[in-house]
Design an enzyme around this catalytic site. Structure first.
Site, short mmCIF file in Angstrom:
data_model
loop_
_atom_site.label_atom_id
_atom_site.label_comp_id
_atom_site.label_asym_id
_atom_site.label_seq_id
_atom_site.Cartn_x
_atom_site.Cartn_y
_atom_site.Cartn_z
N CYS A 278 0.86 -1.19 0.00
CA CYS A 278 0.00 0.00 0.00
C CYS A 278 0.89 1.23 0.00
O CYS A 278 0.78 2.13 0.85
CB CYS A 278 -0.96 0.00 1.18
SG CYS A 278 -1.92 -1.51 1.36
N LYS A 284 7.17 6.54 2.21
CA LYS A 284 7.90 5.48 2.89
C LYS A 284 8.81 4.72 1.92
O LYS A 284 9.90 4.27 2.30
CB LYS A 284 6.92 4.55 3.59
CG LYS A 284 6.10 5.24 4.67
CD LYS A 284 5.07 4.31 5.27
CE LYS A 284 4.22 5.04 6.30
NZ LYS A 284 3.39 6.12 5.71
N ASP A 325 -3.51 -5.51 -6.62
CA ASP A 325 -4.33 -5.66 -5.43
C ASP A 325 -3.62 -6.66 -4.51
O ASP A 325 -3.18 -7.72 -4.96
CB ASP A 325 -5.70 -6.19 -5.83
CG ASP A 325 -6.69 -6.21 -4.67
OD1 ASP A 325 -6.25 -6.33 -3.51
OD2 ASP A 325 -7.90 -6.13 -4.94
N CYS A 394 -2.70 5.38 9.80
CA CYS A 394 -2.88 6.79 10.20
C CYS A 394 -4.27 6.95 10.80
O CYS A 394 -5.10 7.70 10.30
CB CYS A 394 -2.66 7.72 9.02
SG CYS A 394 -3.69 7.40 7.58
#
Length: 467
Positions: A278, A284, A325, A394
């Protein structure tokens, strides 16, 4: 609005966040239709139409603001107009509860929550009280939105409030009832107060440096503040991002300090393999690549991965980028580490995206938590023995953080928590007694705040080695 919690006393301080606009300084006559051009639009009407559409998409349809703002504002040619649409919608979303209290105080019967008159009044009051536009401009620019409708009602309610002495917003916004109920239950009243203080102001802009050893150099060049090595927090009056020193040469990228910790604490990669799951938009991934990891970045959103490619090029970094995915993806072999920045409610980024306060519900949180458990379970099978697994969201919801990790540890005896070292964190942050990192709005409030986050680090052992 329905009250899901006891009402808190109203604050008397009248300080508000100001968003001055050049358009707000226009004269009253410039807001009127030109009698020689009966078909001419009033000045500023397309901006208000776009803001109204944006608010309806968020508050009525539950859509993310960032997902729809590009489509809604595509007809506006000026960057300043698009920026004003965002500023106006954000002002309404930040102060919606308090704006509604004012509106209800000036009507004999409360207006329905979703009627157009209420939405237009929110916009008019937000322009006057938050964006600090002149009172006549605030109402004149929104009245055309209700032509042929409740124009007299909107004008009358606004006029009543405009003539009332001492009408102002409190120092800090009131959180939506459902959000306040959840957060107060999970974290207590101090967190709730800190969240409201954070909501009242624009989030600061944080930069992550490609080379942390040059922190002092870039702090001086950018005129910002460093909260720890490799980080710069820009001053409020900074120039546009693309005009700052170091942008073109790829010395840094924009990334909230909380979001930077998940990759930073993994340390140097020494050419070891890691999956960034993701991954888009790629903050990152760039951290891991700059730390010497051999990164494979995976995300389902091809459009967002295009941005990642562009950022990698600007930074002079490399990574293998895969559009897939996670339900279908599987690496060819086990890897040394995995960073799973899992899809979540995103309630932790409410300062920059206040729409999440109205879109996130307990039902959505539960659904996201189930998805996170499945992704974490799947990713855990791809880590080598002795390898590392990082889980991050988050979110400010314990169901998406602590609860997910407790379930994972109970069903995966080959994984153990690696306790985060306090010495590796910015001052103000501390690991929990369990070893994971929960970041709340009050943690760095004295330095301008931070996004809400949850991060846990694991090592995979053989079942015999696991304690």
């Amino acid at each position: 609005m329905n009250n899901l919690r006891p009402s808190r006393p109203k604050r008397k301080d009248s300080r508000t966040e100001a968003r001055p606009s050049n358009e707000g300084r226009a004269s009253a006559s410039s807001m009127k239709r030109n009698p020689q051009r009966k078909n001419a639009q009033p000045i500023g009407l397309p901006v208000r139409q776009a803001a109204l559409q944006l608010l309806e998409a968020v508050l009525r349809q539950g859509l993310p603001l960032e997902q729809v703002i590009g489509r809604i504002t595509q007809g506006l040619k000026q960057n300043a107009d698009r920026a004003l649409v965002h500023a106006l919608a954000a002002a309404v979303l930040r102060w919606c509860h308090d704006l509604d209290d004012l509106i209800d105080s000036a009507t004999a019967k409360p207006l329905a929550p979703d009627v157009k008159a209420r939405m237009v009044l929110r916009m008019a009051l937000a322009q006057k009280l938050v964006l600090k536009q002149p009172a006549h401009v605030a109402i004149a620019t929104v009245l055309p939105l209700v032509d042929g409708g409740p124009r007299r009602l909107v004008h009358g309610v606004y006029g009543t409030l405009d003539r009332r002495e001492g009408v102002a917003l409190a120092e800090y916004p009131t959180l939506p009832d459902e959000t306040a109920y959840r957060w107060e239950k999970a974290w207590g009243d101090p967190m709730l107060a800190a969240a409201e203080r954070a909501l009242a102001q624009q989030a600061p802009v944080d930069l992550t440096l490609k080379d942390p050893e040059q922190t002092a150099l870039w702090q001086e060049k950018l005129g910002g503040e460093s909260l720890f090595s490799g980080h710069i927090r820009l001053p409020e009056d900074h120039p546009p991002i693309a005009e700052l020193p170091g942008y073109e040469e790829g010395a840094w990228w924009v990334q909230d300090i909380s979001a930077s910790l998940a990759a930073r604490l993994l340390g140097k990669g020494d050419n070891r393999s890691i999956l960034d799951l993701c991954a888009a938009p790629g903050g990152k991934t760039m951290q891991l690549a700059s730390q010497g990891w051999q990164v494979t970045a995976v995300d389902i959103a091809a459009k967002r991965l295009t941005r990642l490619h562009d950022n990698l090029k600007r930074m002079g970094l490399t990574a293998n980028v895969v559009t897939s995915d996670l339900a279908d993806f599987k690496p060819k072999e086990e890897v040394d580490a995995i960073l799973l920045d899992a899809p979540c409610s995103a309630s932790g980024i409410f300062r920059r995206h206040p729409d999440v306060l109205y879109r996130v519900s307990s039902h959505i949180i539960a659904d996201m938590a189930e998805q996170q458990k499945k992704l974490l379970d799947r990713a855990s099978t791809w880590v080598k023995e002795g390898g590392k697994l990082v889980y991050a969201v988050c979110s400010l919801e314990p169901e998406e953080g602590e609860a997910v990790i407790r379930d994972f540890l109970a069903s995966h005896p080959d994984y153990q928590i690696d306790s985060v070292e306090k010495s590796s964190l910015p001052e103000g942050l501390s690991p929990s007694p369990e070893g994971w990192l929960r970041i709340l709005p009050e943690n760095l409030a004295i330095k301008g705040g931070n996004d809400g986050f949850f991060i846990a680090y694991f090592t995979r052992y053989t079942k015999k080695e696991a304690k």
